[in-house]
Write a protein that holds these residues in place. Sequence first.
Motif, mmCIF file in Angstrom:
data_model
loop_
_atom_site.group_PDB
_atom_site.id
_atom_site.type_symbol
_atom_site.label_atom_id
_atom_site.label_comp_id
_atom_site.label_asym_id
_atom_site.label_seq_id
_atom_site.Cartn_x
_atom_site.Cartn_y
_atom_site.Cartn_z
ATOM 1 N N ARG A 136 25.957 -28.883 -35.849
ATOM 2 C CA ARG A 136 26.403 -30.266 -35.664
ATOM 3 C C ARG A 136 25.263 -31.251 -35.954
ATOM 4 O O ARG A 136 25.445 -32.241 -36.674
ATOM 5 C CB ARG A 136 26.914 -30.451 -34.237
ATOM 6 N N THR A 137 24.106 -30.956 -35.432
ATOM 7 C CA THR A 137 22.947 -31.817 -35.683
ATOM 8 C C THR A 137 22.597 -31.834 -37.165
ATOM 9 O O THR A 137 22.273 -32.886 -37.729
ATOM 10 C CB THR A 137 21.743 -31.332 -34.866
ATOM 11 N N GLY A 138 22.669 -30.673 -37.812
ATOM 12 C CA GLY A 138 22.383 -30.609 -39.243
ATOM 13 C C GLY A 138 23.323 -31.478 -40.048
ATOM 14 O O GLY A 138 22.906 -32.165 -40.994
ATOM 15 N N LEU A 139 24.614 -31.479 -39.685
ATOM 16 C CA LEU A 139 25.576 -32.322 -40.393
ATOM 17 C C LEU A 139 25.279 -33.800 -40.186
ATOM 18 O O LEU A 139 25.392 -34.602 -41.120
ATOM 19 C CB LEU A 139 26.993 -32.014 -39.914
ATOM 20 N N ILE A 140 24.917 -34.164 -38.973
ATOM 21 C CA ILE A 140 24.608 -35.568 -38.701
ATOM 22 C C ILE A 140 23.418 -36.020 -39.538
ATOM 23 O O ILE A 140 23.392 -37.141 -40.078
ATOM 24 C CB ILE A 140 24.348 -35.770 -37.200
#
Length: 370
Positions: free
Chosen positions: A118-122
Amino acid sequence: MTSLPPVPSRPARLGTADRFLPVWILAAMGLGLFLAVAAPGLGEALHAFSIGSISVPIAIGLLVMMYPVLAKVRYSDARAVAGDKRLLVSSLVLNWVVGPALMFALAWIFLPDLPEYRTGLIIIGLARCIAMVLIWNDLACGDREAAAFLVALNSVFQVIAFAALGWFYLQILPAWLGLSTTSAEFSFWAITASVLVFLGIPLLAGYLSRRIGEATRGRDWYESRFLPKVGPFALYGLLFTIVMLFTLQGQQVIDRPWDVARIALPLLVYFLVIFLVGFVVGKLIGMSYERTATLAFTAAGNNFELAIAVAIGTFGATSGQALAGIVGPLIEVPALVALVYVALWLRRKLFHSPTPPASAPTPVGVAERV
C-alpha cells in the motif's frame, strides 16, 4: 517517405516496427523475463551498475528514448502553451491533487491488509511522470510542445512538493481518517537527481539540437533530413528500457506472482480512471483533441525510476514497498500502450476528428512521427 503537406510533422506511412509496436513491447518484456531467469547473475550485475539512486542501464535507455522526442519539439511554439491557463491549471490539479488522492484511495481499497504494498503504491502516485509520457503522447498524436512544457512544469513541482505530499499521504491523512500511518524519509537528492537526469539532460540536448540545426541548416533540413535519422532511436530506447526493467526485476515478479497481481489491479484501475478523467476534463473545458490527449497522458504516467529509488532508499531493496515500485512500470508500459489506442478511438467519438491517414488504423509510430 512521402510528406503530408497539411501536417509536415506527421509521416505518410508507418514502418513495420511501428505497426507492430505492441508486439515488440511484449517481445521485449519476454526477453527481459528470460534473461532474468536464464542469467540471474546478469540482473545482479545490472543492479550494481548504479550511481547513487540512478540505475545506469535504465538511465541510458530513457535518455536514448527521450532525446528524439524532445528534439522534435518546436520550442518557439511551446512558449504559447504558457498562455493556456485551462491546460496548466487542469494539469496541475490532475497531477498534484487528483492523481495522488486517487492512488491513496485505491491503495487502501485494494490493499487494506498489505501495508508495505500500500505504501509503495502511494509513493508511485506521488511520482509524476517526466519520461515515458512523451512517448505515449507522441504515439497518440498529442500536442508535442504542450507535453514538453507540462513535463517541465511537473518536474519543478516534483522537487518542491514530493516530500511534503509523502508526509501528508503517509502520516497526516491516515491519522485524520483513523487509519494506520507510515513513517518515511524522502531524499531531496534522489528527487532532484531524477528530474535532472531523466528530463534535464534530454531536454537540453533536444533544445540545442533544434536551435543549432535550424540556425545552421534551416528548419526544412532539420525536420525533413535530421529528425527522420534520429527518430527510430526513441523506439530502440523504449525497447531497451523495457528489457532492462524486466531483467532487473523479473525474478521478483516470477517468485511472487500473486503479490504482483494484487499490486497490479489497483494500478490498472488508476491508469484507466485518471486517463479518462483527463479526457473528460479536456472535453468539458473545450480543449482540442491534441491538448486533451496530452493532459490525459501526463496525468496517467508516473516517474517509476523515482518511485523505485525512493522505495529502495527508504525501505530497502527487498521490501514490499520496493516490489510495488517495481511492479509499477511493468504494468504501466502495456497499460498506457493500450490507452494510446483508446485515445485515438476517443478522438473519433468525442472530437469527431478522424485519425489522420498517416496513422490509421494504428497509432502514429514513435520511430517515424517526425
